[in-house]
Design a protein around this motif. Sequence first.
Motif, PDB file in Angstrom:
ATOM      1  N   SER A   1       0.084  -8.890  -6.620  1.00 54.34           N
ATOM      2  CA  SER A   1      -1.317  -8.775  -7.014  1.00 54.34           C
ATOM      3  C   SER A   1      -2.190  -8.426  -5.817  1.00 54.34           C
ATOM      4  O   SER A   1      -3.126  -7.618  -5.920  1.00 54.34           O
TER       5      SER A   1
ATOM      6  N   LYS B   1      -4.595  -5.055  -5.436  1.00 52.81           N
ATOM      7  CA  LYS B   1      -6.032  -5.136  -5.184  1.00 52.81           C
ATOM      8  C   LYS B   1      -6.410  -4.425  -3.888  1.00 52.81           C
ATOM      9  O   LYS B   1      -7.419  -3.711  -3.831  1.00 52.81           O
ATOM     10  N   GLU B   2      -5.611  -4.597  -2.863  1.00 53.64           N
ATOM     11  CA  GLU B   2      -5.965  -4.014  -1.574  1.00 53.64           C
ATOM     12  C   GLU B   2      -5.723  -2.505  -1.544  1.00 53.64           C
ATOM     13  O   GLU B   2      -6.444  -1.775  -0.873  1.00 53.64           O
TER      14      GLU B   2
ATOM     15  N   ASP C   1     -15.614  -5.821  -4.868  1.00 54.04           N
ATOM     16  CA  ASP C   1     -15.317  -5.386  -6.235  1.00 54.04           C
ATOM     17  C   ASP C   1     -16.575  -5.192  -7.075  1.00 54.04           C
ATOM     18  O   ASP C   1     -16.550  -4.475  -8.071  1.00 54.04           O
TER      19      ASP C   1
ATOM     20  N   VAL D   1      -7.948 -10.205   0.682  1.00 53.34           N
ATOM     21  CA  VAL D   1      -7.545 -11.119  -0.386  1.00 53.34           C
ATOM     22  C   VAL D   1      -6.635 -12.177   0.217  1.00 53.34           C
ATOM     23  O   VAL D   1      -5.709 -11.859   0.962  1.00 53.34           O
TER      24      VAL D   1
ATOM     25  N   ASN E   1      -6.150  -0.603  -4.221  1.00 49.98           N
ATOM     26  CA  ASN E   1      -7.293  -0.089  -4.976  1.00 49.98           C
ATOM     27  C   ASN E   1      -8.550  -0.051  -4.107  1.00 49.98           C
ATOM     28  O   ASN E   1      -9.337   0.897  -4.171  1.00 49.98           O
TER      29      ASN E   1
ATOM     30  N   ASP F   1      -3.497 -15.559  -4.773  1.00 52.29           N
ATOM     31  CA  ASP F   1      -2.830 -14.561  -5.607  1.00 52.29           C
ATOM     32  C   ASP F   1      -1.402 -14.377  -5.118  1.00 52.29           C
ATOM     33  O   ASP F   1      -1.078 -14.636  -3.955  1.00 52.29           O
TER      34      ASP F   1
END
Length: 429
Positions: free
Chosen positions: A93, A97-98, A418, A84, A100, A89
């Motif tokens: 955030s 995301k990373e 994703d 990301v 997850n 971002d």
Amino acid sequence: MPDFIVREYAFISVAYEGCPKSSLDHAYISEKAFEHLCELSASFSKHGAKVFELAGRRKLKLDQYVGVIETPCATRIEILPKHVELDTDDEESVKRKERNLLQSMLKVSLHLSSREAGAASLNRFKNQPLHEWIITQFLTSFERLIQRGIRFDYNRVQEEQKFLRGQLQHVKYMRQPPAKKHIFPIEHDVYEVNRPENRLIRTALEVVCKKTKDASNWKLAQELRLMTSEIPRSQNIQQDFKQWQSGRLLAAYAEIKLWTELILGEYMPVSTQGNWRGMSLLFPMEKLFENYVAYHLRRNLIRWNVKTQISSQHICFYEEKPIFRLRPDIHIQHKETNQIIVLDTKWKLINKNDRAGRFGLKDGDIQQMFAYSHYYLQHSSQVIIIYPQVTHFDNELEFKFNVESDKALLRAIPFHLDEPKKVLDYLLD
């Protein structure tokens, strides 16, 4: 000591007075922790594993390994995947995301079902560090195991008693002096919880009690510790793992074995027995990405047979024997038409706008794909390299090999991390 969160290819430097605040791309740690990382780097390099790269006298650069490293001074460094972009971002955030993504990849690579991965607890711990997530899975599995019932086993005991029980050891009894004739050397079996699986789980629980910083994890760990106080710790972890049994009677133990291995085995690129490792776990992103892609291809390509790491072809012969295997990451074959496609996965960020830099593609990767096309397909079909999808690589790149066949194509396609199903738009067009 504080915890640090960085990403692949981040820099780690020694903190100094007035140094900038640590970020995802550059962490500033204590000198003692830095010295430990330098020792680890030397140990890894000696065994051919590249985790750190010296970028100066007081600076290290990370490579393609993710996970957790803990030093003897209690400094903990969490390494996340880098996919990301920070300019799109905010940092929190990006961390979410990373984390997850890393959890999703680990579930696939470690062959965890949704139940074993603790789907309910994933929501609660989605913003927690990787080591706390692993501890949560271990404690949840252990609690479930106790509810089902811990397995006992018969252990042979040799002792001296004033009564007979089990089998009398006649030779020892006959050699006793007259004053000890009332004492019987006996041998018998005791039905108890002291078995390899329980010893290892108990040892892992002790590690968890010391390492966790989460209040919920600490509370549950202490409760389980009291409930299993009669189980001794393992005195030889490697030997007990070799004696870990499987089968119908121990089916309930299959779920917790993986988490116990993660906590006690402390996954590292090379063995560093005898040295401090803390709760350190490192995973190569190349392998995690390969497993993640193969898993989603198997789920979605119903009419195709998906195999990984096949090695039926060799590039050379030596004394009439094949040598130097060609081992593509993924090999798919249509069940009806027998069409074959060979794929390789590369965890690297590609820029389709950088034509002058050949889009970031490496010569070695292209040459490798040409060999796959020649030996596995005779240039009769396409070969594909799969890269992670990013802002500058959201459409495929297509090349034609310099051979007579018009079907000898090389395609570089993006894999949306994703939304994995989007890869089918390129494979089945």
